[in-house]
Write a protein that holds these residues in place. Structure first.
Motif, PDB file in Angstrom:
ATOM      1  N   ILE A  26      52.531  16.306   4.633  1.00 16.59           N
ATOM      2  CA  ILE A  26      51.226  15.765   5.339  1.00 16.59           C
ATOM      3  C   ILE A  26      50.537  15.382   4.058  1.00 16.59           C
ATOM      4  O   ILE A  26      49.896  14.037   4.230  1.00 16.59           O
ATOM      5  N   SER A  27      50.366  16.144   3.010  1.00 14.43           N
ATOM      6  CA  SER A  27      49.261  15.839   2.027  1.00 14.43           C
ATOM      7  C   SER A  27      49.838  14.453   1.268  1.00 14.43           C
ATOM      8  O   SER A  27      49.178  13.610   0.860  1.00 14.43           O
ATOM      9  N   GLY A  28      51.388  14.699   0.933  1.00 12.52           N
ATOM     10  CA  GLY A  28      51.996  13.414   0.290  1.00 12.52           C
ATOM     11  C   GLY A  28      51.864  12.232   1.110  1.00 12.52           C
ATOM     12  O   GLY A  28      51.436  11.221   0.477  1.00 12.52           O
ATOM     13  N   LEU A  29      51.855  12.201   2.310  1.00 12.61           N
ATOM     14  CA  LEU A  29      51.832  10.910   3.079  1.00 12.61           C
ATOM     15  C   LEU A  29      50.401  10.522   3.052  1.00 12.61           C
ATOM     16  O   LEU A  29      50.161   9.310   3.087  1.00 12.61           O
ATOM     17  N   VAL A  35      45.990   6.599   2.974  1.00 17.38           N
ATOM     18  CA  VAL A  35      44.681   7.170   4.015  1.00 17.38           C
ATOM     19  C   VAL A  35      43.788   7.700   3.471  1.00 17.38           C
ATOM     20  O   VAL A  35      42.597   7.655   4.207  1.00 17.38           O
ATOM     21  N   VAL A  36      43.695   8.586   2.526  1.00 15.83           N
ATOM     22  CA  VAL A  36      42.633   9.175   1.567  1.00 15.83           C
ATOM     23  C   VAL A  36      41.423   8.110   1.379  1.00 15.83           C
ATOM     24  O   VAL A  36      40.540   8.224   1.883  1.00 15.83           O
ATOM     25  N   PHE A 103      46.913   9.560  12.962  1.00 13.59           N
ATOM     26  CA  PHE A 103      45.608   9.300  12.280  1.00 13.59           C
ATOM     27  C   PHE A 103      46.327   8.803  10.795  1.00 13.59           C
ATOM     28  O   PHE A 103      45.939   7.758  10.211  1.00 13.59           O
ATOM     29  N   VAL A 104      47.464   9.375  10.280  1.00 11.39           N
ATOM     30  CA  VAL A 104      48.131   8.968   9.106  1.00 11.39           C
ATOM     31  C   VAL A 104      48.703   7.917   9.014  1.00 11.39           C
ATOM     32  O   VAL A 104      48.559   7.028   8.268  1.00 11.39           O
ATOM     33  N   ILE A 105      49.598   7.830   9.799  1.00 13.49           N
ATOM     34  CA  ILE A 105      50.723   6.607   9.896  1.00 13.49           C
ATOM     35  C   ILE A 105      50.063   5.426  10.482  1.00 13.49           C
ATOM     36  O   ILE A 105      50.123   4.485  10.024  1.00 13.49           O
ATOM     37  N   LEU A 106      49.408   5.699  11.808  1.00 17.77           N
ATOM     38  CA  LEU A 106      49.040   4.555  12.475  1.00 17.77           C
ATOM     39  C   LEU A 106      47.416   4.034  12.064  1.00 17.77           C
ATOM     40  O   LEU A 106      46.932   3.174  12.415  1.00 17.77           O
ATOM     41  N   ALA A 115      44.760  13.645  19.411  1.00 21.97           N
ATOM     42  CA  ALA A 115      45.624  14.540  19.032  1.00 21.97           C
ATOM     43  C   ALA A 115      44.992  15.885  18.820  1.00 21.97           C
ATOM     44  O   ALA A 115      45.195  17.036  18.779  1.00 21.97           O
ATOM     45  N   ILE A 116      43.800  15.837  17.782  1.00 21.92           N
ATOM     46  CA  ILE A 116      43.122  17.082  17.450  1.00 21.92           C
ATOM     47  C   ILE A 116      42.492  17.796  18.834  1.00 21.92           C
ATOM     48  O   ILE A 116      42.385  19.094  18.845  1.00 21.92           O
ATOM     49  N   LEU A 117      41.905  17.037  19.626  1.00 22.38           N
ATOM     50  CA  LEU A 117      41.512  17.457  21.079  1.00 22.38           C
ATOM     51  C   LEU A 117      42.790  18.512  21.666  1.00 22.38           C
ATOM     52  O   LEU A 117      42.487  19.508  22.090  1.00 22.38           O
ATOM     53  N   GLY A 118      43.860  17.719  21.667  1.00 23.41           N
ATOM     54  CA  GLY A 118      45.141  18.580  22.343  1.00 23.41           C
ATOM     55  C   GLY A 118      45.406  19.673  21.405  1.00 23.41           C
ATOM     56  O   GLY A 118      45.817  20.883  21.965  1.00 23.41           O
TER      57      GLY A 118
END
Length: 170
Positions: A26-29, A35-36, A103-106, A115-118
């Motif tokens: 996750i961090s690497g992606l 995304v950062v 969040f990261v890919i799209l 996604a966080i709500l779920g």
């Protein structure tokens, strides 16, 4: 399962290795895909968004704590709630993958919020069920629930600031 057949410390090490690999991916992606920079330079961000390194370390701590909880429930849990708790914890890891995809890919702040709500709903349910299987593990889940609640708030603010969502009085 007899108490003598419960997972040993070796399984905890395996859980931690898997959790560390997951956080590394996750961090690497996040860093490799830019995304950062997208979040910290291109988006309007809420003041409560922590610096990226603090965010990264807290994400790692959350993931490693979940692995510890998984092992404690697996080793010391009892009853129907033990198996259900293990399943819910695995689903929480998969929910991280959902957030990663959205969040990261799209790079979709709205999908990231949902996604966080779920994940938040799933975390609340997991804390409740784990409390039935093994009380100490439920206590260890509270920092994870608090962190998920905080990230839900941050994610909502990111969505609100960057998707044109206008709420009365906000």
């Amino acid at each position: 399962m007899a108490h003598t057949n419960r997972p040993t410390i070796i399984r905890l090490a395996v859980y931690w290795i898997i959790a560390a690999a997951m956080t590394g991916v996750i961090s690497g992606l996040a860093f490799a895909t830019g995304v950062v920079e997208w979040v910290y330079q291109d988006l309007q961000r809420p003041l409560l968004l922590p610096p990226v390194m603090i965010l990264t370390w807290l994400w790692i701590a959350k993931t490693m704590m979940m692995a510890l909880v998984l092992w404690i429930v697996d080793r010391f849990g009892h009853g129907w709630a033990r198996r259900v708790s293990i399943g819910l914890l695995v689903l929480l890891y998969l929910a991280s993958g959902g957030w990663l995809a959205g969040f990261v890919i799209l790079r979709d702040v709205t999908f990231g919020f949902y996604a966080i709500l779920g994940s938040w709903i799933l975390t609340a349910l997991t804390v409740f069920v784990i409390g039935r299987a093994q009380k100490f593990s439920a206590v260890l889940m509270w920092p994870i629930f608090i962190w998920t609640t905080f990230m839900l708030t941050v994610s909502f603010e990111l969505m609100r600031l960057n998707s044109g969502l206008q709420l009365a009085g906000l």
